[in-house]
Design an enzyme around this catalytic site. Structure first.
Site: not given
Ligand code: OAD
Length: 243
Positions: A104, A121, A153, A191, A216-217
């Site tokens: 995040n 990131h 710059c 994630t 994760n839900p």
């Molecule tokens: P995603 O948006 O891909 O996934 C979010 C995850 O959080 C999913 O598996 C949901 O089921 C879960 N989720 C939703 N609500 C939740 C809650 N209340 N408690 C627990 N889990 C919950 O996000 P990331 O896996 O973080 O990169 O995505 C990875 C990267 O992709 C990000 O850092 C971003 C994106 O492109 C950059 O911006 C560089």
């Protein structure tokens, strides 16, 4: 096994852990009101990453890319850490060797008190000059001028965020690999587990003997490889591991 038994099991494992570590994703901040990327309401449903979060997009239209980040900065500025962020900070307080590896960019974990947070990131409150490479913190929202220019710059500033096709900051990534390899309990929180190399950190932890717990839900690309999946929101589930 019902989730209550699983939570008891993970709570006991955490209490007995020597070196826990965690990998967090957008789901950790979802309960604070920060949109996730994938899934219902996810940012990548409405926007194309290659048009907004890539070096090519920035070269083509820096103003458009900055408008998108300026909008997200405005959203994040209104949010606060939730119980999940606070529980991870509490784990750090109990285990001085704990590392939180986060994908995040919102900075909410640090705000909650996680000092040992590895921001894989980048951070949306930091900018980096495309000319002289200097980095600076800037929390102004909205930004007065888009795209912003370097006071040093005069070249364009960019968000200090890792875009698609870019490498992760090597120092941070090295520390994350070590933390995963040396952990005995590895929490995979909120994630989707589809972006590398973040996702492979969970595999690395497991290959080196860690007990891997997903919070994760929903089911994810990593669920099958986790020893236990606690199906619930991180803001509700993480505090229960510390009861
Ligand atoms: P995603 O948006 O891909 O996934 C979010 C995850 O959080 C999913 O598996 C949901 O089921 C879960 N989720 C939703 N609500 C939740 C809650 N209340 N408690 C627990 N889990 C919950 O996000 P990331 O896996 O973080 O990169 O995505 C990875 C990267 O992709 C990000 O850092 C971003 C994106 O492109 C950059 O911006 C560089």
């Amino acid at each position: 096994m019902p989730i209550a038994d699983d939570i008891d099991d993970v709570r006991a494992r955490l209490a007995a852990a020597r070196r826990p570590a965690a990998l967090a994703g957008a789901g950790l901040s979802a309960e604070s009101g920060v949109p996730t990327f994938r899934g219902a309401g996810g940012l990548w449903r409405r926007y194309r990453p290659e048009e907004l979060a890539s070096p090519a997009a920035f070269a083509r239209d820096p103003k458009l890319v900055w408008e998108w980040y300026d909008w997200r900065r405005g959203l994040i500025a209104k949010t606060e850490p939730n119980e999940g962020h606070r529980a991870l900070a509490e784990i750090e307080a109990r285990f001085p060797e704990f590392w939180l590896i986060t994908q995040n960019v919102d900075g909410l974990s640090r705000l909650a008190g996680s000092l040992r947070a590895l921001e894989l990131h980048g951070n949306i409150w930091r900018m980096r000059c495309t000319g002289c490479a200097r980095t600076l913190e800037n929390r102004q929202t909205p930004l007065p001028e888009l795209p912003p220019a370097c006071g040093n710059c005069g070249e364009l500033l960019r968000p200090d965020i890792v875009w698609f096709g870019e490498s992760l900051p090597p120092g941070v990534l090295d520390k994350a690999f070590i933390a995963a390899r040396e952990s005995d309990l590895f929490l995979v929180v909120g994630t989707a587990g589809v972006v590398e190399p973040a996702a492979s950190l969970a595999r690395l932890a497991k290959a080196n003997g860690a007990f891997v717990v997903e919070i994760n839900p929903d089911e994810t690309a990593l669920s099958e490889e986790c020893d236990i999946s606690l199906r619930g929101k991180s803001g509700e589930t993480l505090p229960r591991l510390l009861d």
